[in-house]
Structures are given as C-alpha cells and as structure tokens.
Scaffold this motif. Structure first.
Motif, PDB file in Angstrom:
ATOM      1  N   VAL A 164      -2.765  -8.466   9.668  1.00  0.00           N
ATOM      2  CA  VAL A 164      -2.256  -7.146   9.294  1.00  0.00           C
ATOM      3  C   VAL A 164      -1.290  -7.267   8.119  1.00  0.00           C
ATOM      4  O   VAL A 164      -1.333  -6.472   7.168  1.00  0.00           O
ATOM      5  CB  VAL A 164      -1.581  -6.468  10.501  1.00  0.00           C
ATOM      6  N   ALA A 165      -0.437  -8.295   8.149  1.00  0.00           N
ATOM      7  CA  ALA A 165       0.518  -8.490   7.057  1.00  0.00           C
ATOM      8  C   ALA A 165      -0.180  -8.881   5.762  1.00  0.00           C
ATOM      9  O   ALA A 165       0.157  -8.394   4.680  1.00  0.00           O
ATOM     10  CB  ALA A 165       1.545  -9.544   7.446  1.00  0.00           C
ATOM     11  N   ALA A 166      -1.172  -9.786   5.865  1.00  0.00           N
ATOM     12  CA  ALA A 166      -1.857 -10.290   4.667  1.00  0.00           C
ATOM     13  C   ALA A 166      -2.759  -9.243   4.025  1.00  0.00           C
ATOM     14  O   ALA A 166      -3.105  -9.361   2.846  1.00  0.00           O
ATOM     15  CB  ALA A 166      -2.679 -11.529   5.023  1.00  0.00           C
ATOM     16  N   ALA A 167      -3.132  -8.223   4.775  1.00  0.00           N
ATOM     17  CA  ALA A 167      -4.052  -7.209   4.254  1.00  0.00           C
ATOM     18  C   ALA A 167      -3.415  -6.328   3.186  1.00  0.00           C
ATOM     19  O   ALA A 167      -4.120  -5.649   2.438  1.00  0.00           O
ATOM     20  CB  ALA A 167      -4.584  -6.350   5.396  1.00  0.00           C
ATOM     21  N   GLY A 168      -2.094  -6.323   3.112  1.00  0.00           N
ATOM     22  CA  GLY A 168      -1.425  -5.504   2.104  1.00  0.00           C
ATOM     23  C   GLY A 168      -1.602  -4.018   2.349  1.00  0.00           C
ATOM     24  O   GLY A 168      -1.791  -3.239   1.409  1.00  0.00           O
ATOM     25  N   LEU A 169      -1.535  -3.612   3.601  1.00  0.00           N
ATOM     26  CA  LEU A 169      -1.757  -2.218   3.970  1.00  0.00           C
ATOM     27  C   LEU A 169      -0.554  -1.345   3.622  1.00  0.00           C
ATOM     28  O   LEU A 169       0.588  -1.786   3.682  1.00  0.00           O
ATOM     29  CB  LEU A 169      -2.044  -2.128   5.463  1.00  0.00           C
ATOM     30  N   ARG A 170      -0.865  -0.095   3.297  1.00  0.00           N
ATOM     31  CA  ARG A 170       0.181   0.901   3.064  1.00  0.00           C
ATOM     32  C   ARG A 170       0.182   1.889   4.230  1.00  0.00           C
ATOM     33  O   ARG A 170      -0.861   2.083   4.870  1.00  0.00           O
ATOM     34  CB  ARG A 170      -0.083   1.647   1.749  1.00  0.00           C
ATOM     35  N   PRO A 171       1.312   2.519   4.517  1.00  0.00           N
ATOM     36  CA  PRO A 171       1.357   3.460   5.643  1.00  0.00           C
ATOM     37  C   PRO A 171       0.342   4.597   5.538  1.00  0.00           C
ATOM     38  O   PRO A 171      -0.085   5.140   6.559  1.00  0.00           O
ATOM     39  CB  PRO A 171       2.797   4.001   5.586  1.00  0.00           C
ATOM     40  N   ASP A 172      -0.046   4.963   4.306  1.00  0.00           N
ATOM     41  CA  ASP A 172      -0.992   6.063   4.143  1.00  0.00           C
ATOM     42  C   ASP A 172      -2.443   5.587   4.073  1.00  0.00           C
ATOM     43  O   ASP A 172      -3.357   6.392   3.853  1.00  0.00           O
ATOM     44  CB  ASP A 172      -0.655   6.888   2.900  1.00  0.00           C
ATOM     45  N   ASP A 173      -2.680   4.297   4.267  1.00  0.00           N
ATOM     46  CA  ASP A 173      -4.045   3.780   4.222  1.00  0.00           C
ATOM     47  C   ASP A 173      -4.863   4.252   5.420  1.00  0.00           C
ATOM     48  O   ASP A 173      -4.329   4.537   6.504  1.00  0.00           O
ATOM     49  CB  ASP A 173      -4.050   2.244   4.201  1.00  0.00           C
TER      50      ASP A 173
END
Length: 296
Positions: free
Chosen positions: A41-50
């Motif tokens: 989850v951390a490595a995916a570079g997700l944004r809260p609005d993704d």
C-alpha cells in the motif's frame, strides 16, 4: 488499519469457514502477512482521492489495506464463492465487488473510474491482465502489482537484457515500469515455490503519432517470435519477404542486421510507421504482392 489486517491464523480460519481451498487453476496464493500488505500500500504511491482496482482479492488481505488508503476500491474476483464472501470480510462502504473475469471487464463496469491498479495477481494470467486493463481503462494513471519474480523481471527489463521481450515492450507502450522489490514465498498460503516481485508503473503517452497500437504490437510479436534471428529475417513473414523487411527497416533508421531484443518501443513504432508508408506488414495491395501472396 493494522488491527484489521489478516494474519496466517485469520486467513486459514476464514478459508475453513468458507470451505475454500486455494486452487492452482485460478493461481490462488493468499497473502497473509500484514507487514507485506502495508509495504504494498505504501509503495503504490496512492493518493486519498484515488480509486483503486484490485484483481483477485481472494480472502481480502490486500483489500483491507486498500480501503483505508483510497476513496474507493473496485475488487474484481473470478471465484464466485470468494466474491460473495468478500463484503463480509471487508465491511467498508467504499468497496465494490465485481464477480467477473478481469480479462473481460470494460470501463463502463466501474463507477467511479479506477485510477490505480494495485493487486496480487494470479501468476498464470499476470501479463495479459495488466496489458488488457491498461488498454481498456485509460483512467488508470499507474499502479503496483505483485507477480512472479521472473515475470516482474521481464516486465521491467530494458533493451539488451536477456529477459527483454514481448511483455517488456508492450508494457513500455503504456507505461514507465520499474522493479519495486522482492517478496518471499513465506508470506503466502499456500507457499509458492518461487519468489514474487513488485512492479511499479506510471502511465505515459504512447509513442504513437497516428500509428495504431495493434500495428506496433504485430511488429513486436514477429520480432520476438524468432528473437535470435536478425530483424531482416525475423520480420520477413510480417513484411512479405526479407527484402521488404529490409526496406522498411532502413526507412525506419534501423539496421536490418539488428535483433529485436535491442530495440526500444519507440523503434518498434518507427518500423510500424515506415511499414504504413510503404504499404507492408499486412497492408500490401494485391497488385503489389507476389502472385502466390494474393488472397484467394
């Protein structure tokens, strides 16, 4: 999020309660290590609005990590029993479960539209799933997938590498990809006999101009079908003859004596563009063909 993640005991208890046994046919190896889930989850570079798209959620280990990190999660699960059970395991209002084959989904199936692909993919369909979803879902800006380490190496290889091939070039058409780490077998149930690898990718503009993707991919397939041969020989069938292949290669600024494993996706695109200009690669008119090549 940490308390909600599933460990080995929870995974086995959940599988037993559902009467589920992992199958090789569906490439099922259930992830059961909370630290690995947090790492993904951390490595995916997700944004809260993704809006995350997960393929093969299985018992919901990674799903539990994703629902707390993004605005919405679409989970595509081909196993009907697992798809039915997932909302009971992941009781999140921002989860939509799709009982479907990821190779057959369409953009219209998802609302809101997915922006990131994050998945522990079944090994036996990993490459076609990634390429199909990138083609079908233009809203995907990138993603992180876990695949067999050997497949991860191929997907992220560059020209000149021994493992550079069709998956490498076709993924490069859509995205810039890089390895994002290795995952040991012990974090799965059942334990696979190979390491897994993480592949991170970011959508890029195709090097296309007015050239169709299918035309470029036809050149790639032909070049690697006989990867040890020179391009003049390997592309002979695609172009109609070795001489015609040479003509196209020269027009594209590529040595006919080069091999496909040395070419970038931009160079394959240049070959397809040169073929279009000279009407080869399946586009020869009947009058331009040799008599034996004319369609019956």
């Amino acid at each position: 999020m940490a308390d909600a993640l599933l460990g080995p005991a929870e995974i086995r208890e959940l599988a037993a309660r559902l009467g589920v046994a992992p199958t090789k046919k569906l490439g099922q190896n259930f992830l059961h290590d909370p630290n690995t889930i947090r790492r993904i989850v951390a490595a995916a570079g997700l944004r809260p609005d993704d809006v995350a798209l997960e393929v093969g959620p299985g018992l919901g280990s990674l799903t539990l990590g994703l629902v707390g990190a993004v605005a919405h999660v679409h989970a595509v699960e081909i196993d009907p029993k697992l798809a039915e059970a997932l909302p009971s395991t992941v009781t999140a209002p921002n989860l939509t479960v799709h009982p479907a084959d990821a190779m057959r989904v369409r953009a219209a199936d998802f609302d809101p539209a997915p922006t990131m692909l994050v998945a522990n993919l079944p090994y036996n369909v990993a490459v076609p799933v990634v390429l199909t979803l990138l083609a079908e879902l233009p809203t995907l800006r990138g993603g992180l997938v876990m695949v067999q380490k050997e497949v991860a190496d191929r997907l992220t290889a560059g020209p000149g590498s021994k493992v550079y091939g069709v998956p490498s070039v076709k993924l490069a058409w859509y995205a810039d990809a890089k390895p994002a780490g290795k995952v040991p077998p012990a974090v799965f149930w059942p334990v696979p006999n190979v390491d897994s690898g993480l592949v991170s990718f970011s959508r890029r503009r195709p090097p296309a101009g007015d050239i169709d993707r299918s035309d470029v991919f036809a050149v790639v397939d032909a070049a690697f079908a006989q990867r040890r041969k020179t391009l003049r020989a390997a592309l002979a069938g695609w172009a109609g003859s070795p001489d015609r292949a040479e003509k196209v290669l020269v027009a594209a600024g590529i040595s006919p004596q080069e091999r496909g494993e040395m070419l970038t996706v931009e160079q394959f695109t240049a070959i397809a563009a040169a073929a279009k200009l000279s009407a080869v690669g399946g586009k020869l008119s009947a009058s331009d063909r040799q008599p034996e090549e004319v369609d019956s």
